[in-house]
Design an enzyme around this catalytic site. Structure first.
Site, PDB file in Angstrom:
ATOM      1  N   ALA A 145      42.507 -40.475   4.678  1.00 54.31           N
ATOM      2  CA  ALA A 145      41.469 -40.523   5.721  1.00 54.31           C
ATOM      3  C   ALA A 145      42.099 -40.461   7.100  1.00 54.31           C
ATOM      4  CB  ALA A 145      40.607 -41.775   5.568  1.00 54.31           C
ATOM      5  N   SER A 146      43.258 -39.833   7.185  1.00 58.44           N
ATOM      6  CA  SER A 146      43.928 -39.619   8.466  1.00 58.44           C
ATOM      7  C   SER A 146      44.052 -40.927   9.246  1.00 58.44           C
ATOM      8  CB  SER A 146      43.187 -38.569   9.296  1.00 58.44           C
ATOM      9  OG  SER A 146      42.974 -37.400   8.560  1.00 58.44           O
TER      10      SER A 146
END
Length: 288
Positions: A145-146
């Protein structure tokens, strides 16, 4: 179906563990929470999926991961036998449940007859793109999810060029997700069985070395590094994430002599205890 109907369907499904059902029972009196989790599926786009981690149709969990992977597998299979035989690469980050989600992804691909190259432990996103190209895969998946907060996880999809999935393929995955039942349509297989049968191959140090060699080929002026390496100091932090090994190693190979790593943030931790959010756009992340 109304969101209430979907909630009841999940609650009665044999696909859910008792712990998952207990989580759903715990919100039985909270209509807003039930609606937020079941009003619609997570939207699948060119970047894939992203959402908070809990049980529900509009959340990130193993059932949504399996559902998305089944749809993606069918898109790959429709490309033909040669495309499917090339297989997929699967990678994951430091977030809570990332390894579990990556394994579920691999098991569904294997259950659909698509071979998988799965990283044995967390790796940075560029290495996933590299692996897709290096091994001639038709596609790739990265569970990440960065820089979102710790409650989030994501499912990012890539095509044979190592870039994000082209819009027409992403649209097709989204369409299939709408058509396929979240539980009944999924084909999967046992992880250990898939590994023993060679349907899942683990990637590790050999791929790291290939990747680092490729990275070092991009160096365009090593002489400049040699001129300033004795005096130039730099500080590096991975924010508890995937770059903790390969980036210091790449800088060492480049010839950097004074790379100071932030020790508290070199510890892999999906709760990101030293930062509010693992987002490099937030200056407070760099206080340490």
């Amino acid at each position: 179906m109304s969101y209430r109907d979907v909630y009841e369907k999940w609650l009665s499904s044999s696909a859910l563990s008792e712990a998952e059902k207990e989580e759903l029972r715990s919100i039985s009196g909270d209509e807003k929470e039930i609606e937020s989790r079941f009003f619609a599926p997570l939207e699948f786009g060119t970047a894939g999926l992203r959402g908070t981690m809990c049980v529900g149709l509009h959340q990130m969990n193993i059932h949504v991961i399996r559902h998305a992977t089944q749809a993606f597998a069918q898109v790959i299979l429709e490309e033909g036998e040669k495309a499917a035989a090339r297989g997929v690469a699967v990678c994951f980050d430091c977030r809570n449940h990332s390894q579990e989600f990556a394994r579920e992804t691999a098991c569904v691909m294997a259950g659909n007859g698509i071979k998988v190259r799965l990283f044995e432990s967390l790796r940075p996103t560029p290495e996933l793109s590299f692996a897709v190209r290096e091994y001639g895969c038709i596609a790739g998946v990265n569970v990440t999810a960065s820089h979102n907060p710790k409650e989030y996880n994501g499912y990012k999809v890539y095509w044979e060029d190592g870039a994000q999935l082209p819009p027409r393929h992403a649209d097709e995955v989204a369409r299939k997700m709408r058509e396929l039942d979240v539980f009944a349509s999924v084909k999967t297989m046992d992880y250990d069985q898939a590994v023993s049968q060679g349907k899942i191959t683990l990637l590790g140090a050999e791929t790291d070395e290939r990747f680092l060699s490729n990275v070092m080929e991009q160096v365009n002026d090593k002489a400049v590094v040699e001129q300033m390496a004795d005096t130039f100091k730099m500080v590096y932090t991975p924010f508890h994430g995937t770059g903790y090994q390969l980036i210091p190693e790449a800088l060492k190979r480049l010839g950097m002599k004074h790379v100071i790593c932030v020790p508290e943030q070199m510890v892999i931790d999906g709760n990101f205890p030293t930062v509010v959010s693992p987002n490099p756009e937030n200056p407070e992340g760099f206080y340490l």
